[in-house]
Design a protein around this motif. Structure first.
Motif, PDB file in Angstrom:
ATOM      1  N   LEU A 157       0.755  -1.129  -0.018  1.00  0.00           N
ATOM      2  CA  LEU A 157      -0.069  -0.100   0.105  1.00  0.00           C
ATOM      3  C   LEU A 157       0.884   1.317  -0.129  1.00  0.00           C
ATOM      4  CD1 LEU A 157      -2.560  -0.765   2.701  1.00  0.00           C
ATOM      5  CD2 LEU A 157      -2.593  -1.349   0.246  1.00  0.00           C
ATOM      6  N   GLY A 158       0.140   2.558  -0.323  1.00  0.00           N
ATOM      7  CA  GLY A 158       0.974   3.581  -0.141  1.00  0.00           C
ATOM      8  C   GLY A 158       1.122   4.402  -1.532  1.00  0.00           C
TER       9      GLY A 158
ATOM     10  N   LEU B  84       2.050   8.389  -2.243  1.00  0.00           N
ATOM     11  CA  LEU B  84       3.288   8.594  -2.855  1.00  0.00           C
ATOM     12  C   LEU B  84       3.181   9.348  -4.354  1.00  0.00           C
ATOM     13  CD1 LEU B  84       4.914   5.165  -1.986  1.00  0.00           C
ATOM     14  CD2 LEU B  84       6.069   7.732  -1.721  1.00  0.00           C
ATOM     15  N   THR B  85       2.008   9.005  -5.074  1.00  0.00           N
ATOM     16  CA  THR B  85       1.500   9.797  -6.258  1.00  0.00           C
ATOM     17  C   THR B  85       1.337  11.194  -5.906  1.00  0.00           C
ATOM     18  OG1 THR B  85      -0.597   8.911  -6.251  1.00  0.00           O
ATOM     19  CG2 THR B  85       1.103   7.897  -7.634  1.00  0.00           C
ATOM     20  N   THR B  86       0.866  11.494  -4.772  1.00  0.00           N
ATOM     21  CA  THR B  86       0.476  13.044  -4.565  1.00  0.00           C
ATOM     22  C   THR B  86       1.738  13.591  -3.788  1.00  0.00           C
ATOM     23  OG1 THR B  86      -1.587  12.091  -3.628  1.00  0.00           O
ATOM     24  CG2 THR B  86      -0.702  14.069  -2.607  1.00  0.00           C
ATOM     25  N   ALA B  87       2.687  13.135  -3.275  1.00  0.00           N
ATOM     26  CA  ALA B  87       3.911  13.616  -3.082  1.00  0.00           C
ATOM     27  C   ALA B  87       4.846  13.757  -4.450  1.00  0.00           C
ATOM     28  CB  ALA B  87       4.860  12.692  -2.251  1.00  0.00           C
ATOM     29  N   LEU B  88       4.861  12.912  -5.297  1.00  0.00           N
ATOM     30  CA  LEU B  88       5.276  13.287  -6.743  1.00  0.00           C
ATOM     31  C   LEU B  88       4.734  14.418  -7.295  1.00  0.00           C
ATOM     32  CD1 LEU B  88       6.920  11.864  -9.061  1.00  0.00           C
ATOM     33  CD2 LEU B  88       4.844  10.735  -9.877  1.00  0.00           C
ATOM     34  N   LYS B  89       3.522  14.404  -7.191  1.00  0.00           N
ATOM     35  CA  LYS B  89       2.944  15.938  -7.981  1.00  0.00           C
ATOM     36  C   LYS B  89       3.438  16.996  -7.191  1.00  0.00           C
ATOM     37  CE  LYS B  89      -1.448  13.898  -9.656  1.00  0.00           C
ATOM     38  NZ  LYS B  89      -2.237  12.910  -8.923  1.00  0.00           N
TER      39      LYS B  89
ATOM     40  N   GLU C 202      14.173   9.924  -7.169  1.00  0.00           N
ATOM     41  CA  GLU C 202      13.948   8.908  -8.486  1.00  0.00           C
ATOM     42  C   GLU C 202      14.137   7.662  -7.796  1.00  0.00           C
ATOM     43  OE1 GLU C 202      17.302   9.195 -11.101  1.00  0.00           O
ATOM     44  OE2 GLU C 202      16.822  11.456 -11.407  1.00  0.00           O
ATOM     45  N   ASP C 203      14.700   7.214  -6.806  1.00  0.00           N
ATOM     46  CA  ASP C 203      14.397   5.827  -6.290  1.00  0.00           C
ATOM     47  C   ASP C 203      13.077   5.613  -6.001  1.00  0.00           C
ATOM     48  OD1 ASP C 203      17.017   5.248  -6.766  1.00  0.00           O
ATOM     49  OD2 ASP C 203      17.558   5.182  -4.618  1.00  0.00           O
ATOM     50  N   ALA C 204      12.460   6.512  -5.246  1.00  0.00           N
ATOM     51  CA  ALA C 204      10.914   6.162  -4.961  1.00  0.00           C
ATOM     52  C   ALA C 204      10.030   6.424  -6.262  1.00  0.00           C
ATOM     53  CB  ALA C 204      10.523   7.222  -3.803  1.00  0.00           C
ATOM     54  N   ILE C 205      10.147   7.125  -7.082  1.00  0.00           N
ATOM     55  CA  ILE C 205       9.428   7.379  -8.301  1.00  0.00           C
ATOM     56  C   ILE C 205       9.450   5.727  -9.089  1.00  0.00           C
ATOM     57  CG2 ILE C 205       9.281   8.203 -10.582  1.00  0.00           C
ATOM     58  CD1 ILE C 205      10.224  10.749  -9.258  1.00  0.00           C
ATOM     59  N   ALA C 206      10.798   5.105  -9.232  1.00  0.00           N
ATOM     60  CA  ALA C 206      10.958   4.016  -9.795  1.00  0.00           C
ATOM     61  C   ALA C 206      10.092   3.023  -9.278  1.00  0.00           C
ATOM     62  CB  ALA C 206      12.337   3.630  -9.924  1.00  0.00           C
ATOM     63  N   ARG C 207      10.292   3.017  -7.955  1.00  0.00           N
ATOM     64  CA  ARG C 207       9.676   1.844  -7.093  1.00  0.00           C
ATOM     65  C   ARG C 207       8.275   1.884  -7.279  1.00  0.00           C
ATOM     66  NH1 ARG C 207       8.713  -2.563  -4.894  1.00  0.00           N
ATOM     67  NH2 ARG C 207       8.182  -2.886  -2.726  1.00  0.00           N
ATOM     68  N   ILE C 208       7.555   3.019  -7.182  1.00  0.00           N
ATOM     69  CA  ILE C 208       6.058   3.096  -7.610  1.00  0.00           C
ATOM     70  C   ILE C 208       5.627   2.874  -8.764  1.00  0.00           C
ATOM     71  CG2 ILE C 208       5.538   4.630  -5.662  1.00  0.00           C
ATOM     72  CD1 ILE C 208       5.006   6.984  -7.422  1.00  0.00           C
TER      73      ILE C 208
ATOM     74  N   LEU D  11       4.829   0.354   1.610  1.00  0.00           N
ATOM     75  CA  LEU D  11       5.796   1.037   0.953  1.00  0.00           C
ATOM     76  C   LEU D  11       6.805   2.028   1.981  1.00  0.00           C
ATOM     77  CD1 LEU D  11       4.505   1.653  -2.561  1.00  0.00           C
ATOM     78  CD2 LEU D  11       6.505   0.266  -2.123  1.00  0.00           C
ATOM     79  N   HIS D  12       7.739   1.770   2.241  1.00  0.00           N
ATOM     80  CA  HIS D  12       8.407   2.541   3.324  1.00  0.00           C
ATOM     81  C   HIS D  12       8.500   4.078   3.254  1.00  0.00           C
ATOM     82  CE1 HIS D  12      12.404   3.140   2.142  1.00  0.00           C
ATOM     83  NE2 HIS D  12      12.074   2.113   1.295  1.00  0.00           N
ATOM     84  N   GLU D  13       8.596   4.448   2.083  1.00  0.00           N
ATOM     85  CA  GLU D  13       8.672   5.855   1.658  1.00  0.00           C
ATOM     86  C   GLU D  13       7.538   6.766   2.132  1.00  0.00           C
ATOM     87  OE1 GLU D  13       8.959   3.306  -0.542  1.00  0.00           O
ATOM     88  OE2 GLU D  13      11.320   3.800  -1.410  1.00  0.00           O
TER      89      GLU D  13
END
Ligand code: CO
Ligand code: CO
Ligand code: CO
Length: 324
Positions: A154-155, A159-164, A170-176, A232-234
């Motif tokens: 989950l998450g 995480l996509t809200t944080a991306l916006k 970059e690592d977190a983006i690649a992971r999601i 997802l730990h991020e």
């Protein structure tokens, strides 16, 4: 949505095996005694900046509703809303490239589609699948004693809200991207092979929203152990800062009368368990006797997350108990 659908005429055709009344993932129509069609449609605005990955994610998400029914997707139609005047055609080409690569990976044929001019881009697929009428996995067959298995972390909404907001590395983006692009095909094959009682995929209503539909539809009560749910730990520092999509708060509000939060379940954990997902995993309700076989079938197909997160109880229906 349920209120609006309530005004539609009831389905009377006996060959409609799954309609909209149980909030299931896809509709199912029996074509012959041993063949049924699975139909679903889904589209949404971009969730990542990269158009290729957006297309792949949208395709994986649309195909997932067929997998969640135990079906095998066979054909797909593009649905494209696009501002041709303000966005270059190269961007659209990349969206469709990502999608068609994902569709090819799934062994599905892209056979057509429809495009309309729209100031905000949106993309998705209308998917046709097939299933044997005796092998349909609905979201309303859970039985007391079943165990609940989840196949993606989950998450994604947080995480996509944080991306916006430009808050992700970059690592977190690649992971999601990896999580959202991953097909639920292998997880579905495992559950069909083993035989399970119920399934749904986790999308906009979050884990607890979709579990509520499953529990309510099945006339059972569910218990979830929060610490066993893969996350997802991020997510944790972001949820502390309340970087949370509005849909997630809407899920919490909608579910509040049906969830009993146990002591020690933090506010942050409550938010994550209701987080609106895009292209989330399968939530599978499997009998206790078959659970080990399911976990082995998932492992042998390389499904990385296969967490037993809770169980179905013989208690008042539609209630979800959440322990720590
Ligand atoms: Co679904
Ligand atoms: Co859907
Ligand atoms: Co289902």
């Amino acid at each position: 949505m349920a209120q609006v659908l309530g005004h539609l005429p009831p389905v009377t055709d006996p060959n409609v095996l799954v309609g909209f009344d149980t909030s299931d993932d896809a509709a199912i129509y029996r074509l012959s005694p041993d063949l049924a069609a699975v139909q679903t449609v889904d589209l949404f605005p971009p969730v990542v900046d990269d158009p290729y990955h957006y297309g792949a994610i949208a395709a994986a998400n649309s195909l997932s509703d067929v997998y969640a029914m135990g079906g095998r997707p066979v054909t797909a139609l593009n649905i494209i809303c696009y501002p041709g005047g303000s966005l270059s055609m190269e961007v659209l080409t990349q969206i469709l490239k990502g999608s068609s690569d994902k569709i090819a990976e799934a062994g599905v044929s892209l056979v057509g589609g429809h495009t309309l001019e729209d100031p905000e881009p949106k993309y998705g697929l209308c998917v046709l699948g097939v299933v044997h009428p005796d092998k349909i996995v609905t979201n309303s067959g859970s039985r007391p004693g079943d165990l609940l298995v989840l196949t993606k972390p989950l998450g994604i909404g947080i995480l996509t809200t944080a991306l916006k907001a430009d808050l992700l590395g970059e690592d977190a983006i690649a992971r999601i991207v990896e999580v959202m692009e991953r097909l639920n095909r292998e997880a579905a094959e495992a559950m069909v092979e083993v035989g399970v009682n119920a399934c749904t995929d986790i999308t906009g209503f979050g884990l607890l929203g979709h579990l509520y539909e499953m529990a309510h539809g099945s006339g059972v009560c569910a218990r979830v152990y929060a610490s066993r749910v893969p996350v997802l730990h991020e997510v944790w520092p972001l949820v502390e800062e309340r970087i949370v999509p509005s849909g997630t708060y809407a899920n919490m509000e909608y579910l509040k009368d049906n969830i009993r939060w146990g002591e020690g379940v933090s506010k942050e954990t409550q938010i994550v368990l209701c987080d609106a997902q895009t292209s989330g995993g399968l939530l599978i309700s499997v009998s206790r006797e078959k659970c080990d076989a399911l976990l082995q079938a998932l492992e042998s197909r390389g499904v990385p997350e296969r967490a037993v997160i809770g169980e179905i109880l013989d208690q008042p229906s539609g209630v979800i108990l959440v322990g720590s």
